[in-house]
Design a protein around this motif. Sequence first.
Motif, PDB file in Angstrom:
ATOM      1  N   GLY A  97      45.254  20.088  58.621  1.00 59.11           N
ATOM      2  CA  GLY A  97      44.980  21.406  58.064  1.00 59.11           C
ATOM      3  C   GLY A  97      45.460  21.547  56.635  1.00 59.11           C
ATOM      4  N   GLN A  98      45.162  22.680  56.028  1.00 61.55           N
ATOM      5  CA  GLN A  98      45.475  22.923  54.616  1.00 61.55           C
ATOM      6  C   GLN A  98      46.024  24.330  54.445  1.00 61.55           C
ATOM      7  N   ALA A  99      46.948  24.485  53.506  1.00 61.02           N
ATOM      8  CA  ALA A  99      47.526  25.794  53.230  1.00 61.02           C
ATOM      9  C   ALA A  99      47.689  25.983  51.732  1.00 61.02           C
ATOM     10  N   THR A 100      47.660  27.229  51.291  1.00 59.83           N
ATOM     11  CA  THR A 100      47.943  27.585  49.908  1.00 59.83           C
ATOM     12  C   THR A 100      49.412  27.980  49.788  1.00 59.83           C
ATOM     13  N   LEU A 101      50.083  27.412  48.775  1.00 61.48           N
ATOM     14  CA  LEU A 101      51.505  27.627  48.583  1.00 61.48           C
ATOM     15  C   LEU A 101      51.788  28.016  47.139  1.00 61.48           C
ATOM     16  N   PRO A 102      52.849  28.778  46.863  1.00 61.29           N
ATOM     17  CA  PRO A 102      53.298  28.956  45.486  1.00 61.29           C
ATOM     18  C   PRO A 102      53.642  27.600  44.873  1.00 61.29           C
ATOM     19  N   ALA A 103      53.288  27.398  43.615  1.00 61.54           N
ATOM     20  CA  ALA A 103      53.618  26.144  42.951  1.00 61.54           C
ATOM     21  C   ALA A 103      55.124  25.938  42.966  1.00 61.54           C
ATOM     22  N   GLY A 104      55.559  24.706  43.177  1.00 61.70           N
ATOM     23  CA  GLY A 104      56.982  24.402  43.204  1.00 61.70           C
ATOM     24  C   GLY A 104      57.268  23.203  44.065  1.00 61.70           C
ATOM     25  N   GLN A 105      58.552  22.965  44.331  1.00 62.20           N
ATOM     26  CA  GLN A 105      58.943  21.837  45.162  1.00 62.20           C
ATOM     27  C   GLN A 105      59.256  22.301  46.587  1.00 62.20           C
ATOM     28  N   TYR A 106      58.817  21.490  47.552  1.00 61.10           N
ATOM     29  CA  TYR A 106      59.055  21.764  48.968  1.00 61.10           C
ATOM     30  C   TYR A 106      59.848  20.601  49.566  1.00 61.10           C
ATOM     31  N   GLN A 107      60.677  20.922  50.554  1.00 56.84           N
ATOM     32  CA  GLN A 107      61.630  19.948  51.058  1.00 56.84           C
ATOM     33  C   GLN A 107      61.428  19.572  52.526  1.00 56.84           C
ATOM     34  N   GLN A 108      60.972  20.510  53.336  1.00 55.95           N
ATOM     35  CA  GLN A 108      61.001  20.325  54.782  1.00 55.95           C
ATOM     36  C   GLN A 108      59.629  20.544  55.413  1.00 55.95           C
ATOM     37  N   VAL A 109      59.270  19.625  56.314  1.00 54.72           N
ATOM     38  CA  VAL A 109      58.044  19.748  57.107  1.00 54.72           C
ATOM     39  C   VAL A 109      58.445  19.647  58.572  1.00 54.72           C
ATOM     40  N   ARG A 110      57.851  20.484  59.402  1.00 53.40           N
ATOM     41  CA  ARG A 110      58.077  20.381  60.846  1.00 53.40           C
ATOM     42  C   ARG A 110      56.742  20.255  61.568  1.00 53.40           C
ATOM     43  N   LEU A 111      56.672  19.279  62.457  1.00 50.90           N
ATOM     44  CA  LEU A 111      55.488  19.051  63.276  1.00 50.90           C
ATOM     45  C   LEU A 111      55.789  19.589  64.669  1.00 50.90           C
ATOM     46  N   VAL A 112      55.110  20.666  65.060  1.00 54.27           N
ATOM     47  CA  VAL A 112      55.372  21.327  66.334  1.00 54.27           C
ATOM     48  C   VAL A 112      54.333  20.857  67.357  1.00 54.27           C
ATOM     49  N   LEU A 113      54.804  20.409  68.515  1.00 53.12           N
ATOM     50  CA  LEU A 113      53.915  19.915  69.566  1.00 53.12           C
ATOM     51  C   LEU A 113      53.833  20.910  70.716  1.00 53.12           C
ATOM     52  N   ALA A 114      52.663  20.947  71.361  1.00 54.35           N
ATOM     53  CA  ALA A 114      52.472  21.792  72.543  1.00 54.35           C
ATOM     54  C   ALA A 114      53.258  21.210  73.709  1.00 54.35           C
ATOM     55  N   GLN A 115      53.501  22.027  74.725  1.00 46.48           N
ATOM     56  CA  GLN A 115      54.256  21.596  75.894  1.00 46.48           C
ATOM     57  C   GLN A 115      53.341  21.065  76.990  1.00 46.48           C
ATOM     58  N   ASN A 116      53.856  20.106  77.769  1.00 45.24           N
ATOM     59  CA  ASN A 116      53.186  19.725  79.010  1.00 45.24           C
ATOM     60  C   ASN A 116      53.296  20.876  79.998  1.00 45.24           C
ATOM     61  N   GLN A 117      52.191  21.188  80.672  1.00 46.28           N
ATOM     62  CA  GLN A 117      52.163  22.283  81.645  1.00 46.28           C
ATOM     63  C   GLN A 117      51.687  21.746  82.987  1.00 46.28           C
ATOM     64  N   GLY A 118      52.629  21.484  83.880  1.00 46.10           N
ATOM     65  CA  GLY A 118      52.257  20.972  85.193  1.00 46.10           C
ATOM     66  C   GLY A 118      51.517  19.651  85.083  1.00 46.10           C
ATOM     67  N   ASN A 119      50.301  19.611  85.654  1.00 46.09           N
ATOM     68  CA  ASN A 119      49.497  18.392  85.601  1.00 46.09           C
ATOM     69  C   ASN A 119      48.649  18.294  84.345  1.00 46.09           C
ATOM     70  N   THR A 120      48.731  19.313  83.479  1.00 46.51           N
ATOM     71  CA  THR A 120      48.012  19.275  82.206  1.00 46.51           C
ATOM     72  C   THR A 120      48.924  18.660  81.169  1.00 46.51           C
ATOM     73  N   LEU A 121      48.596  17.437  80.730  1.00 47.12           N
ATOM     74  CA  LEU A 121      49.481  16.676  79.857  1.00 47.12           C
ATOM     75  C   LEU A 121      49.064  16.840  78.404  1.00 47.12           C
ATOM     76  N   ALA A 122      49.894  17.565  77.663  1.00 45.75           N
ATOM     77  CA  ALA A 122      49.664  17.688  76.221  1.00 45.75           C
ATOM     78  C   ALA A 122      50.135  16.438  75.499  1.00 45.75           C
ATOM     79  N   ASN A 123      51.222  15.848  75.998  1.00 45.24           N
ATOM     80  CA  ASN A 123      51.826  14.667  75.377  1.00 45.24           C
ATOM     81  C   ASN A 123      52.034  13.619  76.464  1.00 45.24           C
ATOM     82  N   SER A 124      51.515  12.404  76.233  1.00 44.82           N
ATOM     83  CA  SER A 124      51.535  11.412  77.305  1.00 44.82           C
ATOM     84  C   SER A 124      51.353  10.008  76.734  1.00 44.82           C
ATOM     85  N   VAL A 125      51.553   9.019  77.598  1.00 48.19           N
ATOM     86  CA  VAL A 125      51.328   7.625  77.230  1.00 48.19           C
ATOM     87  C   VAL A 125      50.510   6.951  78.326  1.00 48.19           C
TER      88      VAL A 125
END
Length: 389
Positions: A99-127
């Motif tokens: 995705g893309q976002a518009t930001l005020p010009a400047g320096q940025y330091q931190q990024v967070r990648l948020v993942l959905a949760q596994n719900q019962g037998n519905t696997l959002a994250n798996s191997v």
Amino acid sequence: MNNIPKTLIVGIFASVALAACGGGGDGSSGGNATGSVNVQMTDAPSCGFDHVYVTVSQVRINASSNAGDNDSGWTSITPAAPQKVDLLSLTNGTMATLGQATLPAGQYQQVRLVLAQNQGNTLANSVVVSGTANEQPLATPSATQSGLKIIRPFDVAANSTVDLVLDFNACKSVVQQGNGSYALKPVITATPTAVSGIIDGYVAASEAGATVYAEQNGKVVSGTVADSTGHFVFSTLVQSSTNGNYDIVIVQANETTGIITSVPVIVGATTRVSTADQPITLPVSTANTVSGTVTASATASLRALQTVSAGVYEIASANANLDTGAYTTSLPVAAPMVGVYKATLPIGLSAAAASAAQYTMEADAASGATQSTAVSIAGGSQTNVNFAF
């Protein structure tokens, strides 16, 4: 592990929810000047899995490296619906656009990648373990709440777009637990493409599927997998003038390790280490294993290092079982084939005879403590290579 599919762009089109940007005077400039950030994701190869799925629900960006979950200054990129991505399809230059976002010009330091949760037998994250067909849950306790935290300064200039690539190292990130289940211990880096270049090469077609690492000072910076033609590419390596040259390390089961040292990276340019007509071809080698245990509470990762005259290189890695501390890794017995980069191809490789079957096993605990010991596999596999923290 499955061969990597042809290069493609996986579009995860996001609706952008803008929070108050800047925050705390910690990097963003004032005024109305704005730029954009476009976030993409790629992956290093994974050990022992055919698929590693994660479901992205949000990307968050802040100008402060210390910003907490509920502090001001966050900009959020939120897909219309959480998007499940197979990390193992994101190698050899393949990217998923988050995705893309518009930001005020400047320096940025931190990024967070948020993942959905596994719900019962519905696997959002798996191997899916290699050789099996079933998805198994991948536990992601912190990722589903505050997000996977990445500290990486990058600048957003007025009236411009920054492409930021998140490199998700699945091999180092997936850890087995004592009951056979799996958990995520994330290893992720972020690289703006504006300061990056490309390393491109080929191994022989018979060596398709080889794992290829770009390393600096004996540590893996990025990894990929040679495709069905033997082609491999690193598309987002930071320029050499910033961090120094790279070493390319090629690892394939039952083959000798190949190492090309001192490979430069120039912004916007491609450095070739081999071509389809003159690929890197490596001789066969027997392999032996090194195994043991690490104090389970250390939550440790293991690295198998090999020293040649040019330096120290990581040949393999493993995560200790979260509950038992057990680990194992397979290593070639033959001496690595080593050559120094030159612009005129081909690059000649010769055996570093003194390094044959000689390794250093390093255990790195989550606390930051490190232990290491020399190991020889010349006489066979080595067991009880143990570490106590």
